[in-house]
Design a protein around this motif. Structure first.
Motif, short mmCIF file in Angstrom:
data_model
loop_
_atom_site.label_atom_id
_atom_site.label_comp_id
_atom_site.label_asym_id
_atom_site.label_seq_id
_atom_site.Cartn_x
_atom_site.Cartn_y
_atom_site.Cartn_z
N TYR A 300 0.86 -1.19 0.00
CA TYR A 300 0.00 0.00 0.00
C TYR A 300 0.89 1.23 0.00
CZ TYR A 300 -4.25 -2.62 1.30
OH TYR A 300 -5.32 -3.47 1.31
N GLN A 302 -0.30 4.24 0.28
CA GLN A 302 -0.91 5.23 1.14
C GLN A 302 -1.88 4.53 2.08
OE1 GLN A 302 -2.78 7.65 -2.04
NE2 GLN A 302 -4.67 7.36 -0.91
N LYS A 308 -5.33 11.54 -0.93
CA LYS A 308 -4.20 12.45 -1.05
C LYS A 308 -4.62 13.63 -1.92
CE LYS A 308 0.10 11.04 -1.61
NZ LYS A 308 1.35 10.51 -2.25
N TYR A 365 -2.19 13.92 3.05
CA TYR A 365 -3.27 12.97 3.21
C TYR A 365 -4.38 13.63 4.03
CZ TYR A 365 -0.12 9.22 1.72
OH TYR A 365 0.72 8.43 1.00
N GLY A 415 -6.18 7.83 -3.94
CA GLY A 415 -6.82 7.30 -2.74
C GLY A 415 -8.32 7.31 -2.78
N SER A 416 -8.92 7.09 -1.64
CA SER A 416 -10.37 7.00 -1.51
C SER A 416 -11.03 8.36 -1.68
CB SER A 416 -10.75 6.42 -0.14
OG SER A 416 -10.14 5.16 0.08
#
Length: 429
Positions: A300, A302, A308, A365, A415-416
């Protein structure tokens, strides 16, 4: 006559491309034939160190550079007997030199793979063979063996149990395997197959897997206790412990700093590099310094469940109340400045409070999307909460509940995608 037939059989095996080197169960016999007939197996290697029998670098080996290393595509001869040298599986390549078998890329001009466990040869039905080409089918840990199929490039590794990775996990490939009764096998030719789970290197490249079963051992506990602590997705220890002997499945690794957001979290209490392993189908991790001996896992890059972002221009940093973060100095605090023309004299200047800004192109982040009421603008705006403090210390006012950036001041990187935890019309003015 008996020796003549044996030499003839060996010549036939080489001619048809039998490229597994160690023929377990008859190792002394094959070695004796090799010595008496001066017949050796040719291997091609990736750039590698050459070792002495004690595991030191062999700087005197023919062809090595000043660091004791051979270049890519060097061809060597070996008797094919796997030997353990300083915990490495090695081949004797003559002149007092030994090379790690994982660096073998070809055997008798056939592409090679290296096994990491003692392994049997199977047929196309997944049935174990006790004999292969008239010899015991047992291959010893560290043996390099030829494979039939070619490595194929991939756009992604979805659906692949075993695969290869290069260029910082940006390029993928795989050696096609055959699934027999739910188990993956590599084709080694002439009706023989090897369990893919037993192969650690292909053409000297590390084999990755999408998941790996793990049994907790004393070594994983650093020999200090009888269990391993389970961590949450923020890198915080939980009360949960995994006892020695318990089994789990791990599917990813993550660097300690990436998980915790705290610099300097890469080493354990004794200063050794540690790594977090993600437990499949959970939001939990275990931290292991020693004891993981499975296949490589994707990393992973991140933390889980975070996004991010990149700051578009120098922008104000905000508190949880929608006000600017202030770098505060006590009004009574004066700085004495030396006048260069009069070094024995000083004058005082008043330091004022300043608004903290986060610099352009900074990547951060963020863990939460939230609407905050901005008093200076008399409206609610969408903000992102920083995962780690951009500033810290008693002089920065209002950061006790986190630091925020306006969503309008940043752009998505990876990222999410975060969903706001509230709505603009529910924000308290």
């Amino acid at each position: 006559m008996k020796n003549k037939r044996l030499l003839t059989s060996l010549a036939v095996m080489l001619a048809i491309g039998i490229s597994w080197i160690t023929i377990a169960g008859n190792a002394n016999q094959v070695l004796a034939v090799s010595r008496s007939a001066q017949s050796k197996y040719q291997i091609t290697i990736a750039s590698t160190d050459v070792y002495t029998k004690d595991g030191g670098i062999n700087y005197k080996y023919p062809g090595v550079n000043e660091y004791g290393k051979l270049k890519d595509n060097t061809k060597l001869n070996t008797n094919g007997i796997v030997k353990t040298v300083d915990n490495m599986k090695c081949y004797d390549v003559g002149h007092g030199g030994y090379i790690d078998t994982s660096r073998v890329t070809k055997i008798n001009n056939r592409a090679a793979m290296t096994i990491g466990h003692n392994s049997r040869v199977y047929n196309k039905y997944g049935k174990k063979l006790w004999q292969y080409h008239g010899q015991s089918s047992l291959l010893k840990n560290g043996t390099a063996i030829g494979h039939i199929d070619d490595v194929v490039s991939l756009n992604n590794v979805d659906g692949k149990k075993y695969f290869l990775v290069s260029n910082n996990e940006k390029q993928y490939s795989w050696l096609p395997y055959k699934v027999i009764r739910g188990t993956a096998y590599y084709n080694i030719g002439d009706g023989g197959y090897i369990k893919a789970a037993n192969v650690n290197f292909i053409n000297s490249n590390v084999v990755f897997t999408d998941q790996e079963p793990v049994k907790i051992t004393k070594e994983m506990c650093n020999f200090k206790k009888d269990s391993v602590t389970v961590f949450n997705d923020q890198g915080k220890a939980t009360p949960k412990q995994l006892k020695i002997g318990q089994k789990i499945i791990v599917d990813r690794t993550i660097d300690p700093y990436v998980l915790t957001g705290i610099y300097g979290d890469d080493d354990d209490d004794d200063g050794y590099k540690q790594m977090f392993y993600h437990i499949k189908d959970t939001k939990e991790f275990i931290s292991i310094t020693f004891g993981y001996h499975g296949h490589a896992l994707l990393n992973y890059d991140q933390p889980l469940g975070v996004m991010k972002v990149k700051v578009l221009s120098d922008s104000n940093l905000y508190t949880s109340t929608g006000t600017n973060v202030i770098d505060h100095f006590d009004p009574a605090h004066n700085i004495a400045l030396v006048d260069p023309k009069h070094p024995n004299q000083t004058h005082e200047t008043q330091v004022k409070d300043t608004t903290v800004q986060i610099k352009k192109n900074t990547e951060e982040y963020v863990t939460e999307a939230r609407y905050l009421w901005v008093p200076s603008e008399q409206k609610a705006e969408l903000f992102y909460k920083l995962r780690s403090p951009y500033v810290s210390g008693p002089e920065y006012l209002g950061i006790e509940n986190g630091e925020f950036v306006k969503a309008a001041d940043v752009e998505y990187v990876s990222g999410s995608q975060l969903t706001p935890v509230n709505t603009a019309d529910t924000v308290v003015k």
